[in-house]
Design a protein around this motif. Sequence first.
Motif, PDB file in Angstrom:
ATOM      1  N   ARG A  46       3.928   1.599  -0.824  1.00 11.43           N
ATOM      2  CA  ARG A  46       4.915   1.969  -2.024  1.00 11.43           C
ATOM      3  C   ARG A  46       3.905   2.540  -3.166  1.00 11.43           C
ATOM      4  O   ARG A  46       4.404   3.211  -3.800  1.00 11.43           O
ATOM      5  CB  ARG A  46       5.312   0.674  -2.431  1.00 11.43           C
ATOM      6  CG  ARG A  46       6.442   0.071  -1.520  1.00 11.43           C
ATOM      7  CD  ARG A  46       7.381  -1.291  -2.094  1.00 11.43           C
ATOM      8  NE  ARG A  46       7.950  -0.717  -3.353  1.00 11.43           N
ATOM      9  CZ  ARG A  46       7.785  -1.228  -4.686  1.00 11.43           C
ATOM     10  NH1 ARG A  46       6.845  -2.143  -4.811  1.00 11.43           N
ATOM     11  NH2 ARG A  46       8.574  -0.903  -5.493  1.00 11.43           N
ATOM     12  N   LYS A  47       2.930   1.995  -3.068  1.00 14.36           N
ATOM     13  CA  LYS A  47       1.913   2.520  -4.406  1.00 14.36           C
ATOM     14  C   LYS A  47       1.480   4.124  -3.910  1.00 14.36           C
ATOM     15  O   LYS A  47       1.401   4.942  -4.928  1.00 14.36           O
ATOM     16  CB  LYS A  47       0.770   1.602  -4.497  1.00 14.36           C
ATOM     17  CG  LYS A  47       0.879   0.389  -4.916  1.00 14.36           C
ATOM     18  CD  LYS A  47      -0.209  -0.611  -5.349  1.00 14.36           C
ATOM     19  CE  LYS A  47      -0.069  -1.615  -5.992  1.00 14.36           C
ATOM     20  NZ  LYS A  47      -1.178  -2.449  -6.777  1.00 14.36           N
ATOM     21  N   ALA A  61       5.487   2.546  -6.823  1.00 10.47           N
ATOM     22  CA  ALA A  61       4.818   1.479  -7.733  1.00 10.47           C
ATOM     23  C   ALA A  61       3.907   1.918  -8.502  1.00 10.47           C
ATOM     24  O   ALA A  61       3.258   2.925  -7.913  1.00 10.47           O
ATOM     25  CB  ALA A  61       4.588   0.375  -6.629  1.00 10.47           C
ATOM     26  N   TRP A  72       0.935  -1.211  -0.155  1.00 15.97           N
ATOM     27  CA  TRP A  72       0.022  -0.154   0.113  1.00 15.97           C
ATOM     28  C   TRP A  72       0.726   1.195  -0.065  1.00 15.97           C
ATOM     29  O   TRP A  72       0.737   2.155  -0.741  1.00 15.97           O
ATOM     30  CB  TRP A  72      -0.891   0.057   1.207  1.00 15.97           C
ATOM     31  CG  TRP A  72      -1.579   1.308   1.706  1.00 15.97           C
ATOM     32  CD1 TRP A  72      -1.390   2.166   2.030  1.00 15.97           C
ATOM     33  CD2 TRP A  72      -3.119   1.463   0.969  1.00 15.97           C
ATOM     34  NE1 TRP A  72      -2.581   3.176   1.671  1.00 15.97           N
ATOM     35  CE2 TRP A  72      -3.625   2.779   1.344  1.00 15.97           C
ATOM     36  CE3 TRP A  72      -4.035   0.375   0.336  1.00 15.97           C
ATOM     37  CZ2 TRP A  72      -4.945   3.096   0.987  1.00 15.97           C
ATOM     38  CZ3 TRP A  72      -5.342   1.180  -0.210  1.00 15.97           C
ATOM     39  CH2 TRP A  72      -5.715   2.371   0.467  1.00 15.97           C
ATOM     40  N   LYS A  94      -6.168   8.897  -5.796  1.00 17.00           N
ATOM     41  CA  LYS A  94      -4.778   7.979  -5.734  1.00 17.00           C
ATOM     42  C   LYS A  94      -5.120   6.532  -4.752  1.00 17.00           C
ATOM     43  O   LYS A  94      -4.907   5.651  -5.089  1.00 17.00           O
ATOM     44  CB  LYS A  94      -3.658   8.659  -4.862  1.00 17.00           C
ATOM     45  CG  LYS A  94      -2.369   7.881  -4.867  1.00 17.00           C
ATOM     46  CD  LYS A  94      -1.310   8.606  -4.113  1.00 17.00           C
ATOM     47  CE  LYS A  94      -0.989   9.872  -4.711  1.00 17.00           C
ATOM     48  NZ  LYS A  94       0.241  10.430  -3.947  1.00 17.00           N
ATOM     49  N   SER A 148      -5.491  -3.505  -5.098  1.00 15.27           N
ATOM     50  CA  SER A 148      -4.666  -3.803  -3.847  1.00 15.27           C
ATOM     51  C   SER A 148      -5.578  -3.397  -2.453  1.00 15.27           C
ATOM     52  O   SER A 148      -6.079  -2.376  -2.373  1.00 15.27           O
ATOM     53  CB  SER A 148      -3.351  -3.099  -3.515  1.00 15.27           C
ATOM     54  OG  SER A 148      -2.408  -3.465  -4.684  1.00 15.27           O
ATOM     55  N   ILE A 192      -5.365   2.656  -5.974  1.00 17.35           N
ATOM     56  CA  ILE A 192      -4.735   1.565  -4.997  1.00 17.35           C
ATOM     57  C   ILE A 192      -5.759   0.351  -4.670  1.00 17.35           C
ATOM     58  O   ILE A 192      -5.513  -0.306  -5.037  1.00 17.35           O
ATOM     59  CB  ILE A 192      -4.233   2.220  -3.958  1.00 17.35           C
ATOM     60  CG1 ILE A 192      -3.004   3.243  -4.119  1.00 17.35           C
ATOM     61  CG2 ILE A 192      -3.719   0.977  -2.811  1.00 17.35           C
ATOM     62  CD1 ILE A 192      -2.489   3.812  -2.945  1.00 17.35           C
ATOM     63  N   LEU A 250       0.513   2.806 -10.521  1.00 14.80           N
ATOM     64  CA  LEU A 250      -0.906   2.782 -10.201  1.00 14.80           C
ATOM     65  C   LEU A 250      -1.827   2.634 -11.530  1.00 14.80           C
ATOM     66  O   LEU A 250      -1.477   3.178 -12.603  1.00 14.80           O
ATOM     67  CB  LEU A 250      -1.447   4.070  -9.755  1.00 14.80           C
ATOM     68  CG  LEU A 250      -0.771   4.579  -8.132  1.00 14.80           C
ATOM     69  CD1 LEU A 250      -1.558   5.930  -7.864  1.00 14.80           C
ATOM     70  CD2 LEU A 250      -1.369   3.444  -7.244  1.00 14.80           C
TER      71      LEU A 250
END
Length: 238
Positions: A67-68, A73, A65, A93, A101, A97, A75
Amino acid sequence: MLTLEQLYGINSNHTEQIAGERDGVRLQEPVAQAYIAMRDAAADAGITMAIASAFRDFERQRTIWNRKFNGEAPLYNDRGELLDATNLSVGEKIEAILTWSALPGASRHHWGTDFDVYDPTPFSTGERKLELIPAEYQESGPCYELHQWLIKHARDFGFFFPYARYQGGVAAEPWHLSQQHLANQAHAEINVEQLTNVLTKYDVAGREYVIEQLAEIKHRYIDSICNADITSGDIWFG
């Protein structure tokens, strides 16, 4: 019945290593046994099956989570198209995510009832890397035959696809299987108050916004799954 620590991914002692899978692949014991029976049945039909990911704890989910959220990472939108995170608001954002995720503490992978399955044979040489994208499970994809077998037989072993198709929340995940009985029990125990208490104890990126919107997040991304009860008139496997 899971304890609060097990339900929200803090504790892993409700899971065990699955025989024949790589080290660290864990599920609840009855789920593991049902999976092994299904894997053996698939093998008898000439289909190879393995688990890419099973139990995942809170800390692992928090790492994914954060990192995104922090731009480390990529998106994607619900169609799998890459998004420019620099042009997204905090809410946009977080929505991006959540499409792919789960929120830490709210992942079905915490329960030891859910796992991501694939056909390892096309990836055995190392020339091709598993991405867990829908195209891999569609016609001409490396996991297509496995997916077609699962559409017909996963239900016989107590499994269903909670994300068989996109319903405005989590994107379609043809690789994600869930043990209906035990997963339904765990799902029924999740509540906003408990999840809020868990989130306040950890450094989860965007936490303030998440907690403020948690009731809506729960409704859209946690509770909105495909119905596994064929008697309801829903479609089992997308």
